[in-house]
Design a protein around this motif. Structure first.
Motif, mmCIF file in Angstrom:
data_model
loop_
_atom_site.group_PDB
_atom_site.id
_atom_site.type_symbol
_atom_site.label_atom_id
_atom_site.label_comp_id
_atom_site.label_asym_id
_atom_site.label_seq_id
_atom_site.Cartn_x
_atom_site.Cartn_y
_atom_site.Cartn_z
ATOM 1 N N THR A 4 -18.027 2.729 34.342
ATOM 2 C CA THR A 4 -18.496 1.208 34.394
ATOM 3 C C THR A 4 -19.391 0.770 33.365
ATOM 4 O OG1 THR A 4 -20.545 2.525 35.368
ATOM 5 C CG2 THR A 4 -19.028 1.860 37.187
ATOM 6 N N LYS A 5 -19.231 1.608 32.253
ATOM 7 C CA LYS A 5 -19.970 1.161 30.984
ATOM 8 C C LYS A 5 -19.143 -0.078 30.503
ATOM 9 C CE LYS A 5 -19.318 3.736 27.479
ATOM 10 N NZ LYS A 5 -19.294 5.054 26.723
ATOM 11 N N VAL A 6 -19.950 -0.904 29.574
ATOM 12 C CA VAL A 6 -19.354 -1.931 28.862
ATOM 13 C C VAL A 6 -19.487 -1.386 27.504
ATOM 14 C CG1 VAL A 6 -19.374 -4.251 28.157
ATOM 15 C CG2 VAL A 6 -19.708 -3.594 30.740
ATOM 16 N N GLU A 7 -18.540 -1.377 26.796
ATOM 17 C CA GLU A 7 -18.494 -0.736 25.489
ATOM 18 C C GLU A 7 -18.504 -1.951 24.442
ATOM 19 O OE1 GLU A 7 -15.526 1.523 22.246
ATOM 20 O OE2 GLU A 7 -15.074 1.526 24.352
ATOM 21 N N ILE A 8 -19.616 -2.030 23.594
ATOM 22 C CA ILE A 8 -19.620 -3.144 22.441
ATOM 23 C C ILE A 8 -18.976 -2.919 21.229
ATOM 24 C CG2 ILE A 8 -21.168 -4.707 21.477
ATOM 25 C CD1 ILE A 8 -23.205 -4.093 23.424
ATOM 26 N N GLU A 200 -19.479 -18.502 20.921
ATOM 27 C CA GLU A 200 -20.660 -18.913 20.812
ATOM 28 C C GLU A 200 -21.515 -18.856 22.282
ATOM 29 O OE1 GLU A 200 -19.751 -22.947 20.037
ATOM 30 O OE2 GLU A 200 -19.307 -23.742 22.350
ATOM 31 N N GLY A 201 -22.835 -18.739 22.105
ATOM 32 C CA GLY A 201 -23.917 -18.698 23.168
ATOM 33 C C GLY A 201 -23.984 -17.157 23.423
ATOM 34 N N ASP A 202 -25.018 -17.022 24.420
ATOM 35 C CA ASP A 202 -25.503 -15.760 24.738
ATOM 36 C C ASP A 202 -25.109 -15.185 26.032
ATOM 37 O OD1 ASP A 202 -27.168 -15.298 22.408
ATOM 38 O OD2 ASP A 202 -28.560 -16.789 23.428
ATOM 39 N N LEU A 203 -24.276 -14.141 26.172
ATOM 40 C CA LEU A 203 -23.457 -13.922 27.521
ATOM 41 C C LEU A 203 -23.914 -12.576 27.851
ATOM 42 C CD1 LEU A 203 -19.768 -15.243 27.065
ATOM 43 C CD2 LEU A 203 -21.538 -15.946 28.743
ATOM 44 N N THR A 204 -23.750 -12.197 29.313
ATOM 45 C CA THR A 204 -23.736 -10.881 29.520
ATOM 46 C C THR A 204 -22.437 -10.531 30.373
ATOM 47 O OG1 THR A 204 -24.815 -11.349 31.578
ATOM 48 C CG2 THR A 204 -26.335 -10.812 29.938
ATOM 49 N N LEU A 205 -22.144 -9.518 30.291
ATOM 50 C CA LEU A 205 -20.664 -9.163 30.882
ATOM 51 C C LEU A 205 -21.128 -7.986 31.762
ATOM 52 C CD1 LEU A 205 -17.677 -8.893 31.614
ATOM 53 C CD2 LEU A 205 -17.311 -7.571 29.196
ATOM 54 N N ASP A 206 -21.145 -8.131 33.264
ATOM 55 C CA ASP A 206 -21.684 -6.972 33.779
ATOM 56 C C ASP A 206 -22.527 -6.312 33.615
ATOM 57 O OD1 ASP A 206 -19.044 -7.604 35.419
ATOM 58 O OD2 ASP A 206 -18.237 -5.680 35.189
ATOM 59 N N PRO A 212 -22.593 -13.497 19.818
ATOM 60 C CA PRO A 212 -21.504 -14.134 19.301
ATOM 61 C C PRO A 212 -20.649 -13.263 18.274
ATOM 62 C CG PRO A 212 -23.056 -15.674 19.649
ATOM 63 C CD PRO A 212 -23.784 -14.358 19.799
ATOM 64 N N ALA A 213 -19.404 -13.079 18.166
ATOM 65 C CA ALA A 213 -18.524 -12.506 17.516
ATOM 66 C C ALA A 213 -18.267 -10.871 18.059
ATOM 67 C CB ALA A 213 -19.014 -12.242 16.059
ATOM 68 N N GLU A 214 -19.306 -10.595 18.960
ATOM 69 C CA GLU A 214 -19.039 -9.213 19.552
ATOM 70 C C GLU A 214 -18.137 -9.189 20.735
ATOM 71 O OE1 GLU A 214 -23.410 -7.097 18.765
ATOM 72 O OE2 GLU A 214 -23.075 -7.914 20.723
ATOM 73 N N LEU A 215 -17.186 -8.185 20.871
ATOM 74 C CA LEU A 215 -16.409 -7.941 22.040
ATOM 75 C C LEU A 215 -16.694 -6.974 22.973
ATOM 76 C CD1 LEU A 215 -12.530 -7.898 21.443
ATOM 77 C CD2 LEU A 215 -13.582 -6.239 23.172
ATOM 78 N N GLY A 216 -16.987 -7.406 24.148
ATOM 79 C CA GLY A 216 -17.131 -6.156 25.090
ATOM 80 C C GLY A 216 -16.042 -5.691 25.768
ATOM 81 N N TYR A 217 -15.809 -4.162 26.049
ATOM 82 C CA TYR A 217 -14.606 -3.721 26.432
ATOM 83 C C TYR A 217 -14.998 -2.955 27.934
ATOM 84 C CZ TYR A 217 -11.164 0.102 27.264
ATOM 85 O OH TYR A 217 -10.561 0.913 28.005
ATOM 86 N N THR A 226 -18.243 -10.126 36.190
ATOM 87 C CA THR A 226 -19.209 -11.102 36.271
ATOM 88 C C THR A 226 -19.882 -11.453 34.862
ATOM 89 O OG1 THR A 226 -19.737 -10.385 38.292
ATOM 90 C CG2 THR A 226 -21.632 -11.522 37.088
ATOM 91 N N LEU A 227 -19.759 -12.619 34.440
ATOM 92 C CA LEU A 227 -20.361 -13.299 33.139
ATOM 93 C C LEU A 227 -21.613 -14.154 33.430
ATOM 94 C CD1 LEU A 227 -17.193 -12.545 32.849
ATOM 95 C CD2 LEU A 227 -17.430 -14.237 31.135
ATOM 96 N N VAL A 228 -22.649 -13.923 32.833
ATOM 97 C CA VAL A 228 -23.551 -14.763 32.967
ATOM 98 C C VAL A 228 -24.049 -15.275 31.537
ATOM 99 C CG1 VAL A 228 -26.086 -15.043 33.594
ATOM 100 C CG2 VAL A 228 -24.677 -13.497 34.497
#
Length: 305
Positions: A4-8, A200-206, A212-217, A226-228
């Protein structure tokens, strides 16, 4: 149930070949992760004012064992390849080139481009198809509205929309535009691992914040993401996915193979002007020379466990 972890994953800055190199942010591959599904390479660039940077000018260069995916947010790129394709890469339209046994192409931002902004992605071909003939495909996906978001599905299936573009493993590729403050839950294939590259923007993934420029795995096992958008402005991201690739690959320069010997043979073929890669016509300059290979054997890459 999967992890369940999101790796950045954070990018590194890399000059994109040629004498007028523009800088891109490379998220894949890196030490922590080589692949997400069959996605093995992700460059993210811009917004890049062409008047200051000179834009993109990548001379003819070779590929083997992969498909390239070009996706723009702004600007335009002229694509030429040894299949004879002469195409424009425009925002919201996928251009997919299959290298297979060997292809060459050039990429140049057009004179009318003021700001260049987009992603360049690679897909590793599975062993059974990595010597497939060269090919080129184009598709302009329709926008799909879901809750507070607009999606463009350029590969695979998401939110009821399916891209007609052929791939050799199951894949997902989509641009997501989230309204200010929007929360969007997307049903996804639980057999896929996924990567969300924030533009662009400030997002949360689960629940995990991404800049910006980061990738959540996320690992396989999720049936929904779920994206916010936590900001008061629009947010944009690219969602990539696919089942774990399951094959070790050897990556060097523009080549994807399985052994050191295959890479060395491909470099030799390019250096001596072999028919393997064909000719790119219409580019006003010389092709890119291959860099020198390391003296030690190239080793297969695998994801960290």
């Amino acid at each position: 149930m999967g992890d369940t972890k999101v790796e950045i994953l954070t990018p590194r800055d890399v000059p994109l070949g040629g004498p007028r190199a523009m800088t891109v942010r490379r998220t894949l591959p890196q030490r922590a992760r080589t692949l997400i599904g069959a996605w093995c390479f992700a460059d993210h660039y811009g917004p890049d004012p062409v008047a200051a940077s000179g834009g993109m000018d990548v001379a003819p260069h070779p590929h083997i064992g992969l498909q390239t995916v070009s996706w723009l947010f702004s600007g335009e790129i002229e694509h030429r390849d040894s299949l004879g394709s002469h195409a424009a890469v425009r925002p919201g339209e996928i251009n997919l080139m299959t290298g297979g046994h060997g292809i060459a192409h050039s990429e140049v931002s057009t004179p009318d481009t003021a700001v260049l902004h987009g992603v360049q992605l690679w897909v590793a071909l599975p062993d059974a198809h990595r010597d497939t003939p060269r090919a080129f495909a184009h598709h302009a996906p329709r926008p799909v509205r879901v809750d507070g978001a607009e999606l463009r599905v350029f590969l695979g299936t998401l939110a009821g929309d399916t891209s007609p573009v052929e791939t050799f493993t199951p894949l997902l590729g989509a641009e997501l535009l989230l309204d200010p403050g929007a929360t969007v839950t997307l049903a996804v294939d639980p057999e896929f691992e996924h990567g969300l590259l924030v533009d662009e923007g400030d997002l949360t993934l689960d629940g995990t914040a991404l800049r910006p420029a980061e990738l959540g795995y996320t690992a396989p096992g999720r049936a929904a993401l779920t994206l916010v958008n936590t900001s008061s402005a629009r947010a944009r991201a690219v969602l990539l996915g696919g089942p774990p690739f399951g094959e070790e690959i050897v990556m060097w320069w523009n080549f994807i193979a399985r052994t050191d010997a295959e890479i060395r043979q491909a470099r030799e073929d390019w250096a001596r002007g072999s028919d393997r890669f064909g000719e790119v016509t219409g580019y006003p300059g010389d092709r890119l020379p291959a860099p020198e290979l390391p003296t030690t054997p190239l080793r297969p890459r695998r994801n960290a466990r």
